[in-house]
Design an enzyme around this catalytic site. Structure first.
Site, PDB file in Angstrom:
ATOM      1  N   TYR A  50     -12.686  -2.304  -3.623  1.00  0.00           N
ATOM      2  CA  TYR A  50     -13.219  -2.123  -2.268  1.00  0.00           C
ATOM      3  C   TYR A  50     -14.742  -1.973  -2.278  1.00  0.00           C
ATOM      4  O   TYR A  50     -15.302  -1.329  -1.385  1.00  0.00           O
ATOM      5  CB  TYR A  50     -12.540  -0.933  -1.582  1.00  0.00           C
ATOM      6  CG  TYR A  50     -11.110  -1.234  -1.150  1.00  0.00           C
ATOM      7  CD1 TYR A  50     -10.808  -2.373  -0.393  1.00  0.00           C
ATOM      8  CD2 TYR A  50     -10.061  -0.381  -1.474  1.00  0.00           C
ATOM      9  CE1 TYR A  50      -9.504  -2.659   0.003  1.00  0.00           C
ATOM     10  CE2 TYR A  50      -8.747  -0.662  -1.071  1.00  0.00           C
ATOM     11  CZ  TYR A  50      -8.484  -1.800  -0.338  1.00  0.00           C
ATOM     12  OH  TYR A  50      -7.193  -2.071   0.069  1.00  0.00           O
ATOM     13  N   ASN A  57      -2.494  -0.306   6.972  1.00  0.00           N
ATOM     14  CA  ASN A  57      -1.947  -1.601   7.405  1.00  0.00           C
ATOM     15  C   ASN A  57      -1.031  -2.247   6.364  1.00  0.00           C
ATOM     16  O   ASN A  57      -0.962  -3.463   6.247  1.00  0.00           O
ATOM     17  CB  ASN A  57      -3.086  -2.533   7.839  1.00  0.00           C
ATOM     18  CG  ASN A  57      -4.133  -2.704   6.757  1.00  0.00           C
ATOM     19  OD1 ASN A  57      -3.940  -2.226   5.638  1.00  0.00           O
ATOM     20  ND2 ASN A  57      -5.213  -3.379   7.062  1.00  0.00           N
ATOM     21  N   HIS A  63      -2.210  -5.395   1.236  1.00  0.00           N
ATOM     22  CA  HIS A  63      -3.467  -6.094   0.931  1.00  0.00           C
ATOM     23  C   HIS A  63      -3.124  -7.495   0.447  1.00  0.00           C
ATOM     24  O   HIS A  63      -2.121  -7.683  -0.241  1.00  0.00           O
ATOM     25  CB  HIS A  63      -4.231  -5.368  -0.189  1.00  0.00           C
ATOM     26  CG  HIS A  63      -5.289  -6.238  -0.829  1.00  0.00           C
ATOM     27  ND1 HIS A  63      -6.554  -6.355  -0.306  1.00  0.00           N
ATOM     28  CD2 HIS A  63      -5.240  -7.067  -1.905  1.00  0.00           C
ATOM     29  CE1 HIS A  63      -7.245  -7.225  -1.056  1.00  0.00           C
ATOM     30  NE2 HIS A  63      -6.473  -7.662  -2.028  1.00  0.00           N
ATOM     31  N   GLU A  97      -9.000 -10.689  -8.592  1.00  0.00           N
ATOM     32  CA  GLU A  97      -8.106  -9.565  -8.272  1.00  0.00           C
ATOM     33  C   GLU A  97      -6.858  -9.567  -9.155  1.00  0.00           C
ATOM     34  O   GLU A  97      -6.378  -8.507  -9.547  1.00  0.00           O
ATOM     35  CB  GLU A  97      -7.727  -9.612  -6.784  1.00  0.00           C
ATOM     36  CG  GLU A  97      -8.935  -9.313  -5.896  1.00  0.00           C
ATOM     37  CD  GLU A  97      -8.607  -9.279  -4.407  1.00  0.00           C
ATOM     38  OE1 GLU A  97      -7.444  -9.561  -4.020  1.00  0.00           O
ATOM     39  OE2 GLU A  97      -9.520  -8.956  -3.618  1.00  0.00           O
ATOM     40  N   LYS A 154       0.822  -1.211   0.000  1.00  0.00           N
ATOM     41  CA  LYS A 154       0.000   0.000   0.000  1.00  0.00           C
ATOM     42  C   LYS A 154       0.857   1.264   0.000  1.00  0.00           C
ATOM     43  O   LYS A 154       2.016   1.236   0.426  1.00  0.00           O
ATOM     44  CB  LYS A 154      -0.925  -0.026   1.227  1.00  0.00           C
ATOM     45  CG  LYS A 154      -1.939  -1.165   1.204  1.00  0.00           C
ATOM     46  CD  LYS A 154      -2.946  -1.047   2.340  1.00  0.00           C
ATOM     47  CE  LYS A 154      -3.998  -2.135   2.257  1.00  0.00           C
ATOM     48  NZ  LYS A 154      -5.076  -1.955   3.259  1.00  0.00           N
TER      49      LYS A 154
HETATM   50  P1  IDP Z   1      -8.332  -7.006   4.757  1.00  0.00           P
HETATM   51  O1  IDP Z   1      -7.437  -5.980   4.084  1.00  0.00           O
HETATM   52  O2  IDP Z   1      -7.690  -7.552   6.010  1.00  0.00           O
HETATM   53  O3  IDP Z   1      -8.802  -8.082   3.814  1.00  0.00           O
HETATM   54  P2  IDP Z   1     -10.958  -5.734   4.531  1.00  0.00           P
HETATM   55  O4  IDP Z   1     -12.093  -5.911   5.485  1.00  0.00           O
HETATM   56  O5  IDP Z   1     -11.081  -6.341   3.171  1.00  0.00           O
HETATM   57  O6  IDP Z   1      -9.628  -6.225   5.283  1.00  0.00           O
HETATM   58  O7  IDP Z   1     -10.729  -4.168   4.405  1.00  0.00           O
HETATM   59  C1  IDP Z   1      -9.928  -3.636   3.377  1.00  0.00           C
HETATM   60  C2  IDP Z   1      -9.095  -2.496   3.953  1.00  0.00           C
HETATM   61  O8  IDP Z   1      -9.967  -1.467   4.445  1.00  0.00           O
HETATM   62  C3  IDP Z   1      -8.247  -2.877   5.163  1.00  0.00           C
HETATM   63  O9  IDP Z   1      -7.024  -3.519   4.817  1.00  0.00           O
HETATM   64  C4  IDP Z   1      -8.027  -1.539   5.815  1.00  0.00           C
HETATM   65  O10 IDP Z   1      -7.043  -0.765   5.139  1.00  0.00           O
HETATM   66  C5  IDP Z   1      -9.391  -0.874   5.604  1.00  0.00           C
HETATM   67  N1  IDP Z   1     -10.284  -1.105   6.756  1.00  0.00           N
HETATM   68  C6  IDP Z   1     -11.002  -2.236   7.029  1.00  0.00           C
HETATM   69  N2  IDP Z   1     -11.706  -2.088   8.181  1.00  0.00           N
HETATM   70  C7  IDP Z   1     -11.411  -0.845   8.628  1.00  0.00           C
HETATM   71  C8  IDP Z   1     -11.849  -0.093   9.786  1.00  0.00           C
HETATM   72  O11 IDP Z   1     -12.638  -0.538  10.627  1.00  0.00           O
HETATM   73  N3  IDP Z   1     -11.341   1.173   9.912  1.00  0.00           N
HETATM   74  C9  IDP Z   1     -10.476   1.729   9.008  1.00  0.00           C
HETATM   75  N4  IDP Z   1     -10.061   1.061   7.908  1.00  0.00           N
HETATM   76  C10 IDP Z   1     -10.512  -0.209   7.725  1.00  0.00           C
HETATM   77 MG    MG Z   2     -10.021  -7.835   2.145  1.00  0.00          MG
END
Ligand code: IDP
Ligand code: MG
Length: 157
Positions: free
Chosen positions: A49, A112, A115, A126, A9
């Protein structure tokens, strides 16, 4: 062999973590079969997303994913989707176990660093979203027989 998609990212690019993250996957024995730096355009971001567009944090997520380029990689290996998700750790980096990429490199639930596709089915979609067929490479590795046992080589061809 199975393939999965990872995105390094923009926050990781900004923080100079690109090499460390790629090294983790290389050291593990996952083969990089595609790699490119790009900006995350609106159309593919909204598609990628789509499951989060209604969430209150979506505008922040979108902005953070477009603030700098990202690096998309296609990784190949036996059970690559599950293995890579385990290496990445849970979404909230503060809860991600030490030893995982998020657990070691980040403090955030949003920023984080990486991805990873969450299922074999989504990985196929994807990978197509980010790579044209000619941008993915099938190549022989001299070390496969040292990475996998004989039975595994037959099972995960
Ligand atoms: P993942 O990346 O672990 O698969 P997803 O639920 O697919 O998680 O969410 C995609 C991205 O959206 C996450 O990696 C993170 O950057 C962001 N995200 C997910 N949940 C939250 C939240 O509760 N607060 C802020 N950002 C979030
Ligand atoms: Mg995800």
């Amino acid at each position: 062999m199975e393939r999965t998609l990872i995105l390094i990212k923009p926050n990781a690019i900004q923080r100079g973590l690109m090499g460390d993250i790629i090294t983790r996957f290389e050291r593990k024995g996952l083969r990089i079969v595609g790699m490119k730096m790009m900006y995350f355009a609106d159309d593919i971001l909204n598609e990628h997303y789509a499951h989060l567009v209604e969430r209150p944090f979506f505008p922040y997520l979108k902005a953070s994913m477009q603030v700098a380029p990202l690096v998309a990689c296609c990784l190949e290996g036996a059970e690559a989707v599950e293995t890579v998700r385990l290496m990445v750790g849970v979404t909230n980096s503060r809860k991600a176990l030490p030893g995982t990429i998020r657990g070691d490199f980040s403090m955030s639930g949003e920023q984080n660093v990486v991805h990873a596709s969450d299922s074999v089915e989504n990985a196929l979609v994807e990978i197509k979203r980010f790579f044209k067929e000619e941008e993915l490479f099938d190549y022989e590795s001299a070390v496969t027989k040292f990475e996998y046992g004989g039975e595994e080589s037959l099972k995960f061809k």
